[in-house]
Write a protein that holds these residues in place. Structure first.
Motif: not given
Length: 229
Positions: A168-197
């Motif tokens: 999920t995009i949230f998981e990707i952001v969380d990974a950056f926050e953890k590694i960089l030791n910084k809090q991300a500042h974002y707003k969530v848009i109610d939109k779907h953008d994904s696919y399965y491989l």
């Protein structure tokens, strides 16, 4: 022969490309709408297909083309056209479809991972999709898989290479926050953008030829950590 100067092209050496033409000079920005850029790649592709003398021809495309019902913007339609040209003009091609690339995270360009890194490290606000998901792969793992695949498998192949875990995009952001030791500042848009491989072909290749690659749920954080620390 290696065509290109970007991250994928630089991952390969001339030894890797012996008796192979690696075409890694395509349009990189999936939001690109510039027809001149599309024409530039098409002309360069056709030129190198002629020069290849039917050598093994490796082209890098997008995993989005493998997904059912995923909306194709101008960039993806362009990549689809490039694939069709290769199929028509080469008997010795390998089309490698890739997801989000983990490369030089510090470079400012229009990939999701580089965008998120830039925003978080500079404490800038950004938007993310509520139902956004992405597959990823690290550039050196692309090289590992490609160099083995083109010598072990017959030509006229189209294959997806990606870490099988879908983030999920949230998981990707969380990974950056953890590694960089910084809090991300974002707003969530109610939109779907994904696919399965369907990565069955890649998994069978890795198993059958004992390719040493550590795909897992922790893959993203581990690879980002090595790039950022």
């Amino acid at each position: 022969m290696i065509i290109g100067s970007g991250q994928i092209a630089k991952a390969f050496t001339h030894e890797d490309s012996k008796d192979v033409l690696i075409f890694a000079s395509g349009v990189a920005n999936s939001k690109c709408t510039d027809k001149n850029e599309f024409i530039r790649e098409e002309n360069l592709l056709k030129k190198n297909l002629k020069l290849s003398n039917n050598k093994k021809f490796v082209y890098f495309s997008s995993c989005a083309l493998s997904a059912k019902d995923y909306p194709l913007n101008e960039y993806y339609l362009h990549k689809k056209n490039m694939e069709n040209i290769i199929r028509a003009k080469s008997e010795n091609y390998y089309i490698i479809r890739l997801p989000q690339l983990i490369g030089n995270i510090f470079k400012e360009h229009n990939t999701l991972l580089n965008f998120l890194h830039h925003k978080i490290i500079n404490e800038e606000s950004f938007f993310i999709y509520k139902d956004g998901f992405r597959y990823v792969i690290e550039v050196n793992d692309v090289k590992l898989l490609v160099t083995k695949f083109i010598y072990k498998m017959p030509p006229r192949q189209v294959v997806d290479f990606a870490n099988p875990y879908r983030y999920t995009i949230f998981e990707i952001v969380d990974a950056f926050e953890k590694i960089l030791n910084k809090q991300a500042h974002y707003k969530v848009i109610d939109k779907h953008d994904s696919y399965y491989l369907n990565l069955k072909a890649m998994k069978e290749f890795i198993k059958n030829f004992s390719v040493k690659i550590d795909f897992s749920e922790k893959y993203l954080e581990e690879k980002l950590g090595k790039k950022l620390i």
